[in-house]
Design a protein around this motif. Structure first.
Motif, PDB file in Angstrom:
ATOM      1  N   LYS A 104     -13.226  18.778   2.209  1.00 55.11           N
ATOM      2  CA  LYS A 104     -12.231  18.920   3.255  1.00 55.11           C
ATOM      3  C   LYS A 104     -12.465  20.211   4.021  1.00 55.11           C
ATOM      4  O   LYS A 104     -12.645  21.278   3.432  1.00 55.11           O
ATOM      5  N   LYS A 108      -7.536  18.802   8.683  1.00 56.41           N
ATOM      6  CA  LYS A 108      -7.547  17.364   8.941  1.00 56.41           C
ATOM      7  C   LYS A 108      -8.905  16.694   8.881  1.00 56.41           C
ATOM      8  O   LYS A 108      -8.996  15.471   9.006  1.00 56.41           O
ATOM      9  N   TRP A 110     -12.406  15.607   6.967  1.00 52.92           N
ATOM     10  CA  TRP A 110     -13.113  15.398   5.709  1.00 52.92           C
ATOM     11  C   TRP A 110     -14.566  15.034   6.008  1.00 52.92           C
ATOM     12  O   TRP A 110     -14.836  14.201   6.882  1.00 52.92           O
ATOM     13  N   GLU A 120      -8.668  10.736   1.685  1.00 48.10           N
ATOM     14  CA  GLU A 120      -7.487  10.546   2.532  1.00 48.10           C
ATOM     15  C   GLU A 120      -7.857   9.573   3.648  1.00 48.10           C
ATOM     16  O   GLU A 120      -8.328   9.995   4.716  1.00 48.10           O
ATOM     17  N   ALA A 123      -6.970  10.459   7.282  1.00 44.62           N
ATOM     18  CA  ALA A 123      -7.450  11.699   7.888  1.00 44.62           C
ATOM     19  C   ALA A 123      -8.630  11.410   8.817  1.00 44.62           C
ATOM     20  O   ALA A 123      -9.050  10.256   8.981  1.00 44.62           O
TER      21      ALA A 123
END
Length: 290
Positions: A104, A108, A110, A120, A123
């Protein structure tokens, strides 16, 4: 199949002779590694410098005769202290893949290896397979550039990624809202990796353009990011200034802390540079075109 690995400390003077001898003794591969965390940066063209304290690893078939190898090495150089170990058979490709984990960046974004599921799903997930090109997000220079891009306002802007490698910065810029991204690299394999990763992320559209450096169009861009090395960054300062209009943004990485002042000097005539960002001894320099 299992393997027998030879490990021995060597000096630069011993390395070439020993490497050649081990190949004659039946080594399947010979690798030289840094034994004292001594960096070697930007060697002169045509040179292959070695660390002052190196470790040589040679791989043999499992049934190779250790006693015979020791005697042959002793006759070659009595100061050598070889160590042997058996390595189990394993899927080396899988081993390398397992070492690259989802990462990450900021709040926001990844960076997700293409063989992993996004941690996520909602994301901004950049699916990445570096292939033979540089850039997974784990190195401090790449991480600093990604943090810069996430904090920048890219919506509607045109971005140039100079030295695009795996395409990680170019594709991150697209995910973060850039109108158009140009990627360039001296290595055709890097352009191929960038194109593959763009397709993997559904980003292979008119917003991404890829060129070798000599083919780059001359149109201005709003943001230029370059994660290469200090010496070429200094040499490219004038060319980079021509790519950017007044108030255009620049971000430079691949710079060690002790190299930052020289790079800043090269850009101070055309750019208002901000305070450097640092991570693990690596620097990101950024600023605005005067």
């Amino acid at each position: 199949m299992p393997w027998l690995q030879l490990r021995v400390a060597v000096t630069p003077q011993q390395a070439a002779r020993l490497e050649q001898a081990l190949e004659g003794f039946g080594a399947l591969s010979v690798t030289l590694m840094d034994a004292a965390d001594q960096p070697i940066f930007e060697p002169e063209l045509g040179t292959t410098p070695l660390w002052q304290q190196s470790e040589l690893l040679a791989l043999f078939e499992a049934e190779a005769d250790q006693h015979s190898l020791r005697e042959q090495l002793k006759q070659l150089d009595n100061s050598l202290k070889p160590q042997f170990e058996h390595l189990p058979d394993q899927d080396w490709q899988r081993h390398c893949m397992d070492s690259f984990k989802p990462l990450k960046i900021g709040k926001k974004l990844w960076i997700v290896p293409s063989w992993h599921q996004p941690p996520e799903p909602g994301a901004l997930n950049l699916l990445l397979d570096p292939g033979l090109a540089f850039g997974t997000g784990s190195h401090p220079t790449t991480a600093l550039c990604l943090q810069y891009l996430e904090a920048a306002v890219l919506a509607g802007r045109r971005v140039l990624d100079f030295g695009c490698g795996s395409g990680i910065l170019a594709l991150a810029a697209l995910l973060l809202g850039a109108r158009e991204v140009i990627g360039t690299d001296i290595d055709p394999q890097a352009l191929a990796a960038t194109k593959d990763n763009a397709q993997r992320n559904g980003l292979n559209d008119e917003r991404l353009k890829l060129y070798l450096p000599e083919q780059l169009p001359t149109e201005k861009v709003d943001v230029l990011i370059a994660n290469i090395l200090a010496a070429p960054l200094q040499q490219l300062a004038g060319q980079f200034a021509q790519f950017l209009p007044s108030s255009g943004k620049i971000a430079l990485s691949g710079i060690l802390a002790e190299q930052a002042e020289a790079v800043l000097d090269a850009y101070s005539q055309d750019f208002e540079m901000a305070a450097p960002l640092e991570q693990d001894g690596w620097i990101l320099l950024y600023g605005t075109r005067k």
